[in-house]
Design an enzyme around this catalytic site. Structure first.
Site, PDB file in Angstrom:
ATOM      1  N   CYS A 189       0.822  -1.208   0.000  1.00  0.00           N
ATOM      2  CA  CYS A 189       0.000   0.000   0.000  1.00  0.00           C
ATOM      3  C   CYS A 189       0.862   1.266   0.000  1.00  0.00           C
ATOM      4  CB  CYS A 189      -0.923   0.021   1.208  1.00  0.00           C
ATOM      5  SG  CYS A 189      -0.052   0.068   2.780  1.00  0.00           S
ATOM      6  N   HIS A 212      -1.898  -7.014  21.506  1.00  0.00           N
ATOM      7  CA  HIS A 212      -0.919  -7.844  20.787  1.00  0.00           C
ATOM      8  C   HIS A 212       0.501  -7.299  20.899  1.00  0.00           C
ATOM      9  CE1 HIS A 212      -3.940 -10.425  19.148  1.00  0.00           C
ATOM     10  NE2 HIS A 212      -4.492  -9.479  18.391  1.00  0.00           N
TER      11      HIS A 212
END
Length: 340
Positions: free
Chosen positions: A9, A61
């Protein structure tokens, strides 16, 4: 070697999910962590009764030196560490109901007996992201027994829903949390187990209503000092509805009751086996676990009926004991006082 990689991206990140935007990511991540810390401190000090930090990016996380899974700073873990260091809070409970295991939070407190970490997540024998969170991962050193993974295995046939999460709370979360007796409760409130998320992102069918009731149960701990922090969730409607249900519980607003079908529904076999593994792993660390094991396969209604009958039996036995003692006292002759 740089820990960041160039993504298709055009941005940079540590994996294909965790993109770093040079203009906005740093301030967003810092504001999220700072907001959680400020709220937690206000609740811990008594300035606020409870609260919900609606922040992004999530955090559970993120490990000590590794951002991952959309997470850069582990806001809940950082807040817990600061509670220990600055306010000397002695016992902290962290409940993580995000559908993904909070590997970063587990790592932060794996050997710490003053923080009880309980995670409910899709595990599937390590085949669901991030792959950690097995029931056998119980902590290390002094922290053995203080890391509890309700690791649901069995895929989506059928998916886990209200009956399964209510059973996990009834048999694992609340008994162990009650025995631990925390001073403060932090919740990594991910909403990606809520119905509406496709299989790769969760695939479970938990209702927003259920999360409100789970929040209400947690408010029975630590004098109601409960702080929720938004973690995962990718369906906007699910996030909105679940947030509303949880905030309603925090505000003491009457919650939408469960339909009769949910109250009568027994947990599916995969959930029962998963929960039994958790109880087996922790049977040597918590006294309450042995009592919970016998009721894993019951519906909520059956379990409540059993508790009621047990309480009635205990009350009846106590009454009989008192009556027997009174009768014994009546039958025994009173000793005569010696003459003056």
């Amino acid at each position: 070697m740089s820990m960041f990689v160039r993504l298709p991206c055009g941005g940079i990140g540590v994996d294909s999910d965790t993109v770093w935007n040079e203009v906005h990511s740093s301030s967003a991540a810092r504001l999220a962590a700072g907001s959680v810390i400020e709220l937690v401190f206000k609740v811990a000090s008594g300035e606020l009764k409870n609260g919900f930090a609606v922040v992004r990016p999530p955090g559970h996380h993120a490990e000590e030196n590794t951002p991952m899974g959309f997470c850069y700073f582990n806001s809940v873990a950082i807040a817990a560490k600061l509670l220990q260091q600055r306010l000397n809070v002695s016992k902290i409970l962290i409940v993580d109901w995000d559908v993904h295991h909070g590997n970063g939070t587990q790592q932060a407190f794996y050997d710490d007996p003053s923080v009880l970490y309980i995670s409910l997540h899709r595990y599937d024998d390590g085949n669901f992201f991030p792959g950690s969170g097995a029931p056998e991962e119980v902590g290390s050193g002094a922290g053995v027994g203080f890391n509890v993974n309700v690791a649901f295995t069995g895929g989506l046939e059928p998916p886990m829903g209200d009956a399964e999460y209510l059973t996990a709370f009834r048999t694992v979360v609340m008994p162990i949390a009650g025995e631990f007796a925390p001073d403060l409760v932090l919740v990594s409130a991910g909403f990606d187990a809520v119905e509406g998320h496709p299989p790769p992102l969760g695939g479970y069918t938990l209702s927003s209503r259920c999360l409100g009731h789970l929040t209400q149960q947690l408010m029975g701990l630590a004098g109601g000092r409960v702080v929720l922090a938004l973690e995962g969730g990718h369906d906007l409607r699910a996030i909105c509805d679940a947030s509303e249900a949880c905030v309603s519980a925090l505000l003491g607003i009457e919650l939408e009751p469960f339909p009769a079908g949910i109250l009568k529904q027994r947990p599916n076999e995969n959930a029962v086996r998963s929960i039994e593994k958790v109880l087996e792993s922790h049977s040597q660390y918590w006294r309450c676990v042995q009592r919970s094991a016998s009721g894993v396969g019951l519906s909520l209604l059956e379990a409540q009926r059993g508790d009621s009958e047990e309480n009635e039996t205990v009350t009846a036995m106590a009454s009989l004991s008192v009556a027997a003692m009174e009768k014994r006292a009546e039958d025994e002759p009173m000793e005569e006082e010696p003459p003056m």
